[in-house]
Design a protein around this motif. Structure first.
Motif, short mmCIF file in Angstrom:
data_model
loop_
_atom_site.label_atom_id
_atom_site.label_comp_id
_atom_site.label_asym_id
_atom_site.label_seq_id
_atom_site.Cartn_x
_atom_site.Cartn_y
_atom_site.Cartn_z
N ARG A 67 59.66 -54.58 31.49
CA ARG A 67 58.74 -54.07 30.47
C ARG A 67 57.71 -55.12 30.04
NH1 ARG A 67 60.47 -52.76 25.56
NH2 ARG A 67 62.22 -54.25 25.56
N PHE A 68 58.12 -56.38 30.01
CA PHE A 68 57.25 -57.46 29.57
C PHE A 68 56.80 -58.28 30.78
CE2 PHE A 68 58.87 -58.10 24.92
CZ PHE A 68 58.76 -56.74 24.71
N THR A 69 55.58 -58.81 30.69
CA THR A 69 55.06 -59.68 31.74
C THR A 69 54.37 -60.87 31.10
OG1 THR A 69 54.67 -57.77 33.20
CG2 THR A 69 53.57 -59.84 33.76
N ILE A 70 54.78 -62.06 31.51
CA ILE A 70 54.14 -63.28 31.01
C ILE A 70 53.20 -63.82 32.08
CG2 ILE A 70 55.98 -64.81 31.84
CD1 ILE A 70 55.59 -66.46 29.27
N SER A 71 52.06 -64.34 31.65
CA SER A 71 51.11 -64.88 32.60
C SER A 71 50.32 -66.01 31.93
CB SER A 71 50.15 -63.79 33.09
OG SER A 71 49.41 -63.24 32.02
N ARG A 72 49.71 -66.83 32.76
CA ARG A 72 48.95 -67.98 32.24
C ARG A 72 47.52 -67.90 32.73
NH1 ARG A 72 48.54 -73.93 33.30
NH2 ARG A 72 49.28 -73.53 35.42
N ASP A 73 46.59 -68.03 31.82
CA ASP A 73 45.17 -68.04 32.15
C ASP A 73 44.66 -69.46 31.98
OD1 ASP A 73 42.29 -66.03 31.12
OD2 ASP A 73 42.44 -67.85 32.31
N THR A 74 44.50 -70.17 33.10
CA THR A 74 44.11 -71.57 33.02
C THR A 74 42.67 -71.74 32.53
OG1 THR A 74 43.51 -71.51 35.36
CG2 THR A 74 45.72 -72.26 34.81
N ALA A 75 41.83 -70.77 32.78
CA ALA A 75 40.43 -70.88 32.38
C ALA A 75 40.28 -70.90 30.86
CB ALA A 75 39.63 -69.73 32.97
N SER A 76 41.14 -70.15 30.17
CA SER A 76 41.03 -70.06 28.72
C SER A 76 42.16 -70.79 28.00
CB SER A 76 41.03 -68.59 28.28
OG SER A 76 42.23 -67.96 28.67
N ASN A 77 43.01 -71.47 28.77
CA ASN A 77 44.14 -72.21 28.18
C ASN A 77 45.01 -71.32 27.30
OD1 ASN A 77 43.30 -74.69 29.32
ND2 ASN A 77 41.83 -74.98 27.66
N THR A 78 45.32 -70.16 27.81
CA THR A 78 46.16 -69.24 27.07
C THR A 78 47.31 -68.71 27.93
OG1 THR A 78 44.77 -67.35 27.67
CG2 THR A 78 44.30 -68.44 25.56
N VAL A 79 48.34 -68.30 27.26
CA VAL A 79 49.47 -67.63 27.90
C VAL A 79 49.59 -66.26 27.27
CG1 VAL A 79 51.96 -67.62 28.21
CG2 VAL A 79 50.68 -69.74 28.52
N LEU A 80 49.65 -65.24 28.10
CA LEU A 80 49.70 -63.87 27.62
C LEU A 80 51.10 -63.29 27.79
CD1 LEU A 80 46.37 -62.58 29.19
CD2 LEU A 80 46.73 -63.50 26.90
N LEU A 81 51.46 -62.42 26.88
CA LEU A 81 52.71 -61.66 27.01
C LEU A 81 52.35 -60.19 26.89
CD1 LEU A 81 55.81 -61.87 27.29
CD2 LEU A 81 55.92 -61.63 24.79
N ARG A 82 52.38 -59.51 28.00
CA ARG A 82 52.08 -58.09 28.03
C ARG A 82 53.38 -57.33 27.81
NH1 ARG A 82 48.43 -54.09 27.05
NH2 ARG A 82 48.88 -52.26 28.36
N MET A 83 53.38 -56.46 26.81
CA MET A 83 54.59 -55.74 26.44
C MET A 83 54.35 -54.24 26.58
SD MET A 83 55.73 -58.01 23.12
CE MET A 83 54.36 -57.43 22.12
#
Length: 126
Positions: A67-83
């Motif tokens: 259900r959840f997906t974690i990802s890293r966006d190096t361009a914006s220095n962010t980590v996302l958690l899609r729920m």
């Protein structure tokens, strides 16, 4: 040593989706791992997900797998958690944390993380 800043928390209906963001003041490459934890009222804090910066390996609690997906966006220095497919059991304060050292077997242990954000509230309710 930067502190994570979380955003994206909201009130959402059961079955809905939400994406949380964890921002770093600089490159996330300086950390070994970045994790997401949550704490519901009256319950202990639990590890939700983690991403290893070195190899991109991801980790999930059994309760959120699929259900959840974690990802890293190096361009914006962010980590996302899609729920996705959120339920009332997912309600809580979600916090992001940075780890300067990482041991995969302990990815969900809060003591392994060095820097914590203030958290963002996620409420799943009809």
């Amino acid at each position: 040593q930067g502190q994570p800043v979380e955003s994206g928390g909201a009130l959402v209906q059961p079955g809905g989706s939400l994406t949380l963001s964890c921002a770093a003041s600089g490159s996330t490459s300086r950390y070994y791992a970045i994790g997401w934890f949550r704490q519901a009222p009256g319950k202990e804090r639990e590890g939700v997900s983690c991403i290893s910066v070195s190899d991109g390996h991801t980790y999930y609690a059994d309760s959120v797998k699929g259900r959840f997906t974690i990802s890293r966006d190096t361009a914006s220095n962010t980590v996302l958690l899609r729920m996705n497919s959120l339920s009332t059991e997912d309600t809580g304060v979600y916090s992001c944390a940075f780890a300067y050292n990482f041991w995969a077997k302990a990815w969900d242990r809060a003591h392994m993380y060095d820097s914590w954000g203030q958290g963002t509230q996620v409420t799943v309710s009809a």
